[in-house]
Design an enzyme around this catalytic site. Structure first.
Site, PDB file in Angstrom:
ATOM      1  N   ARG A 130       0.825  -1.215   0.000  1.00  0.00           N
ATOM      2  CA  ARG A 130       0.000   0.000   0.000  1.00  0.00           C
ATOM      3  C   ARG A 130       0.854   1.257   0.000  1.00  0.00           C
ATOM      4  O   ARG A 130       0.497   2.264  -0.607  1.00  0.00           O
ATOM      5  CB  ARG A 130      -0.980  -0.001   1.178  1.00  0.00           C
ATOM      6  N   TRP A 154      -5.897   0.785   5.552  1.00  0.00           N
ATOM      7  CA  TRP A 154      -4.796   1.753   5.636  1.00  0.00           C
ATOM      8  C   TRP A 154      -4.303   1.868   7.070  1.00  0.00           C
ATOM      9  O   TRP A 154      -3.104   1.992   7.331  1.00  0.00           O
ATOM     10  CB  TRP A 154      -5.237   3.140   5.110  1.00  0.00           C
ATOM     11  N   ASP A 207      -3.138   0.384   9.992  1.00  0.00           N
ATOM     12  CA  ASP A 207      -2.549  -0.905  10.342  1.00  0.00           C
ATOM     13  C   ASP A 207      -3.031  -1.434  11.682  1.00  0.00           C
ATOM     14  O   ASP A 207      -2.858  -2.606  11.986  1.00  0.00           O
ATOM     15  CB  ASP A 207      -1.020  -0.745  10.447  1.00  0.00           C
ATOM     16  N   GLU A 253      -1.304   5.459  15.791  1.00  0.00           N
ATOM     17  CA  GLU A 253      -2.689   5.357  15.321  1.00  0.00           C
ATOM     18  C   GLU A 253      -3.719   5.664  16.413  1.00  0.00           C
ATOM     19  O   GLU A 253      -4.887   5.879  16.116  1.00  0.00           O
ATOM     20  CB  GLU A 253      -2.953   3.961  14.735  1.00  0.00           C
ATOM     21  N   GLN A 311       6.197  10.835  10.201  1.00  0.00           N
ATOM     22  CA  GLN A 311       5.039   9.936  10.184  1.00  0.00           C
ATOM     23  C   GLN A 311       3.895  10.428  11.066  1.00  0.00           C
ATOM     24  O   GLN A 311       2.747  10.389  10.689  1.00  0.00           O
ATOM     25  CB  GLN A 311       5.467   8.532  10.639  1.00  0.00           C
TER      26      GLN A 311
HETATM   27  C1  GLC Z   1       2.565   3.127   8.584  1.00  0.00           C
HETATM   28  C2  GLC Z   1       2.531   2.089   7.485  1.00  0.00           C
HETATM   29  C3  GLC Z   1       1.377   2.334   6.549  1.00  0.00           C
HETATM   30  C4  GLC Z   1       0.088   2.502   7.293  1.00  0.00           C
HETATM   31  C5  GLC Z   1       0.210   3.571   8.364  1.00  0.00           C
HETATM   32  C6  GLC Z   1      -1.030   3.708   9.203  1.00  0.00           C
HETATM   33  O1  GLC Z   1       2.923   4.359   8.069  1.00  0.00           O
HETATM   34  O2  GLC Z   1       3.732   2.100   6.738  1.00  0.00           O
HETATM   35  O3  GLC Z   1       1.247   1.262   5.636  1.00  0.00           O
HETATM   36  O4  GLC Z   1      -0.916   2.840   6.371  1.00  0.00           O
HETATM   37  O5  GLC Z   1       1.294   3.250   9.199  1.00  0.00           O
HETATM   38  O6  GLC Z   1      -1.254   2.589  10.001  1.00  0.00           O
END
Ligand code: GLC
Length: 830
Positions: free
Chosen positions: A348, A511, A513, A657, A710
């Site tokens: 992805r 998306w 994770d 997340e 990130q």
């Molecule tokens: C990280 C992963 C990505 C994912 C994101 C959110 O950046 O590399 O694939 O979508 O986390 O979980």
């Protein structure tokens, strides 16, 4: 607090306060060789694979935070004082010495002034060579002659990250080095295919290739014994740890500058000799730098903007483009945070990254698309993480057949395949719009008909049946198929993977994770499915082909859209999905995780939401999730473990997340806002994340002011606002796309170049130069009535052209020009 500034004229970020509390890094190398290097010249290099091809060693997550590196030491041979050209590793007090680091596009320059000696070390990887060049200049700024020693130093690695970090009972006795003709050759005895070298011009006056001889016991890179005493000891041997250390003795007259070149490369001594001969003349080094500058200038010329936003001008014209390209070339697993434990492509991630740069790197994007298509299984889903090198037959021919070496040998393609249990529900969907974006940019329509294998076309069929289950396997023909067929399989896979209510099943993850819904359902994938189907349908319609497939796609779009609006609307926003027990996630009824960001903009982008729902859901995003540092991923953060929701509930509140400001999906509401016509809000969202706008309060964000990271900690965490995991994030590509194609609104279509800006009303306009299929479009957008969007008048080379009616507003459509042609496009909003 600021640690540096943007030198816009040179596209450099200049760190003039080098005691940055963390590493601010740069990426060197755009082909086979990659060096990840920070402001102190700390970091490491690898050849092709960050996992198997390590050239220099790095002690990750270490203390100090950036050892070892690619260092140049200077020593005053009269008084014995010594320092390094980069502040670390010697680390002279900052009130006694001046240091500067310039990170540029694929090069870094370290500069120091100390004790009357000005020195610089310019590090880059020349295009066409598998080597790193250090262009070192030393100037005597005093009025007396000076006697100096200069030492270039690197520490070699045991090639494989794994072997380099554990179980030395073999590796420590398998590596060797020797010196001849000015070249240190480093080898790994049982891997007769891997050699590295370190050499210099002019020929050095001394060397060490044994690390411990150069550094000395109970010392470190800060005070190597060879530098302290001014004498390398000509150490070389088989076994133990190795380094490249080359010493030059210089006599410098007052005002004199001497230039030296150090070269670190892949190959045997002869390769080192050839590269040294090539770069022996400073002119050759300058030419290689000029070639690198031209490489980037050519890319920068494809899209160059001049807007009222300095942030956009700085980021879009250089750093965000460079960051997006870096993600496409090096993927995700080579940084100071990811240090080689994983390798290859995340399906992805790469499928999204490539969407952003088909205009500046069409050949690499094409290569990646074919790798991803090959990484698709015949039912249509993608291999979540795979190393495309394993698809190359006969790779590693140099490994002797029948000899079992202790080497870590990458597996075979059959080891890569996985079944539904490990499939993510979104991976394959990103590929569809990426192929569409590539074809739209390049016009290479024939790609749709190119035949590409599925991963399971080329693996053992018994293994395939075992992985997919015999019955499921029988449904799909694993024979290689056209790209169009691959894309249809991706869309049909999602059409198949829905629950009774028509909403996409949440497989291992989507998306996000950390939403592991196995058996539950996901709104994000439902919306993405509609978007991807629309993109392919649009392409086929423009090409006037495959009417039967278009009908099928229309049917898919209608069915999924209806299900989405029936099942997912919560009254004020769209829910995020359902657990396998049918409990809503991201609903006004949820105590935790009441509202999520990442799916919301897709309802708008995919055309699932009508205007009213679109506006309401984005208003909710602003109300509950927005912050001065960007939009949170969800709110409130989870504090109770619930495995029917997923791993997110096991992450600390405000982190990653779980309620952090996850950068990547912050680009999506920008696109959604432009679709709603709210340009002011779009730019507000862009600015909140723009790294350069944190330059003067760098201590807050922490990460490099020139790149996206990130995530930033969310408001539920005490480190609120601090950004983590810089550089290798899909944020770069998406922010680039959001700003260039949606705020500035310049995007190719098969019918011509679209100009459809959506601006803050206070903007007077902007200019963009866009090269497309060989022609150059000089676009000027004016906004005399201070609207957000809608095109009132268009002229092309002075001739007026009628604005086109779009889904909701008018835009300019400029028919494609002849290659070589330069045309002036003037667009008035109103
Ligand atoms: C990280 C992963 C990505 C994912 C994101 C959110 O950046 O590399 O694939 O979508 O986390 O979980």
């Amino acid at each position: 607090m600021r640690y540096g500034y943007f030198d816009r004229a040179n596209d450099e970020y200049v760190i003039d306060r080098v005691d940055v509390p963390q590493s601010w890094i740069n990426y060197l190398g755009v082909e086979n060789w990659c060096t990840v290097i920070n402001q102190n010249a700390g970091g490491y290099a690898f050849y092709r694979s960050n996992q198997q091809g390590r050239v220099t060693r790095f002690r990750p997550n270490g203390v100090p935070l950036d050892r070892p590196g690619h260092y140049v030491y200077l020593r005053d041979d009269e008084d014995g004082d010594y320092w390094s050209v980069s502040w670390q590793p010697v680390g002279k007090p900052l009130d006694q010495a001046t240091y500067r680091t310039r990170h540029g596009l694929s090069y870094s320059i370290f500069e120091s002034e100390y004790s009357g000696i000005a020195a610089s070390q310019r590090v880059f990887v020349p295009i066409g060579d598998d080597a790193e060049v250090w262009d070192v200049a030393v100037t005597n700024t005093t009025d007396r002659p000076r006697q100096l020693s200069v030492f270039g130093y690197v520490e070699f690695s045991f090639h494989s990250v794994q072997i380099d970090n554990e179980n030395f009972q073999m590796s420590l006795y398998a590596s060797g080095s020797d010196y001849a003709d000015g070249v240190i050759e480093y080898d790994f005895y049982y891997e007769p295919w891997t050699y590295h070298y370190f050499t210099a011009d002019p020929t050095p006056d001394g060397f060490d290739s044994m690390r411990d001889a150069f550094i000395g016991a109970y010392r470190s890179e800060t005070n190597p014994v060879a530098v302290a005493t001014g004498r390398c000891s000509s150490s070389q041997a088989t076994t133990q740890n190795h380094c490249g250390a080359l010493q030059h003795r210089l006599s410098l007259a007052p005002g004199q500058t001497v230039r030296l070149t150090y070269l670190l490369g892949h190959g045997r001594r002869a390769a080192g000799q050839a590269v040294r001969a090539k770069y022996a003349q400073p002119d050759a080094v300058d030419q290689a730098m000029a070639d690198l500058a031209a490489y980037w200038a050519a890319k920068q010329a494809v899209f160059a903007c001049q807007t009222p936003s300095e942030a956009m001008n700085t980021l879009l014209n250089s750093w965000t483009l460079a960051q997006a390209e870096t993600c496409v070339v090096w993927s995700r697993f080579a940084s100071f945070v990811e240090v080689g434990g994983r390798v290859g492509l995340g399906f992805r991630d790469t499928a999204q990254d490539v969407m952003s740069v088909p205009h500046t790197n069409p050949s690499k994007v094409r290569q990646r698309l074919l790798e991803l298509l090959h990484g698709q299984m015949s039912p249509g889903y993608g291999l979540h993480l795979f190393e495309p090198a394993l698809f190359e037959e006969n790779q590693r021919q140099d490994i002797p057949v029948g000899v079992k070496l202790p080497t870590v040998v990458p597996g075979k393609a059959s080891d890569l395949i996985h079944g539904l249990a490990d499939a993510c529900s979104d991976d394959h969907l990103w590929l569809v719009p990426s192929v569409v974006a590539y074809i739209t940019e390049t016009g290479e329509v024939g790609l749709l008909d190119q035949v590409v294998p599925f991963t399971d076309s080329t693996v053992d069929q018994a293994r395939r049946a075992e992985t997919l289950g015999a019955q499921y396997a029988a449904r799909f023909d694993p024979a290689p198929a056209t790209v169009l067929d691959h894309l249809m399989r991706a869309l049909e896979f999602s059409a198949d993977q829905v629950g009774a209510n028509g909403i996409a099943k949440g497989l291992r993850a989507d998306w996000n994770d950390c939403l592991n819904l196995g058996g539950g359902q996901t709104a994000l994938v439902t919306f993405l499915h509609v978007w991807a189907a629309r993109e392919l349908k649009g392409l086929l319609a423009d090409l006037d082909r495959s009417p039967d497939l278009r009908d099928r796609l229309d049917e898919m779009i209608a069915t999924v859209t209806a299900a989405a609006n029936r099942e997912l609307w919560d009254g004020a926003w769209y829910i995020r999905g359902y657990t396998r027990d049918g409990v809503k996630i991201g609903s006004s009824q949820s105590d935790q995780g009441r509202i999520f960001l990442e799916h919301m903009p897709w309802a708008i982008i995919a055309g699932v939401a009508d205007d009213e729902r679109g506006r309401a859901s984005m208003d909710a995003v602003h109300q509950y999730l927005a912050s001065p540092y960007g939009v949170h991923l969800c709110w409130p953060s989870y504090t109770t473990v619930d495995d029917t929701i997923g791993y997110v509930t096991r992450v600390y509140p405000g982190v990653k997340e779980n309620g952090a400001i996850f950068s990547h999906p912050n680009a999506w509401p920008i696109i959604a806002e432009t679709m709603l016509g709210r340009g002011g809000l779009a730019v507000e969202l862009y600015d909140a994340m723009a790294p350069c706008l944190y330059n003067d309060r760098a201590e807050l964000r922490g990460a490099e002011p020139y790149v996206y990271a990130q995530f930033s900690y969310g408001r539920d965490h005490e480190f609120y606002g601090r950004a983590q995991n810089p550089w290798l994030t899909g944020t770069a590509g998406w922010m680039y796309t959001a700003a260039t194609k949606y705020i500035l609104g310049i995007r190719p279509s098969l019918a011509g170049l679209v100009v459809d800006p959506c601006l803050p009303p206070e903007w007077d306009g902007f200019r963009v130069t866009r090269q497309w299929r060989g022609a150059t479009y000089n676009i000027e957008v004016t906004n005399p009535d201070h609207v957000s969007c809608g095109v009132a008048a268009v002229t092309v080379d002075g001739h007026s052209v009628a604005p086109q009616a779009g889904r909701k507003r008018t835009h300019a459509l400029v028919g494609s020009a002849q290659p070589g042609q330069s045309i002036a496009v003037s667009v008035r909003l109103g």
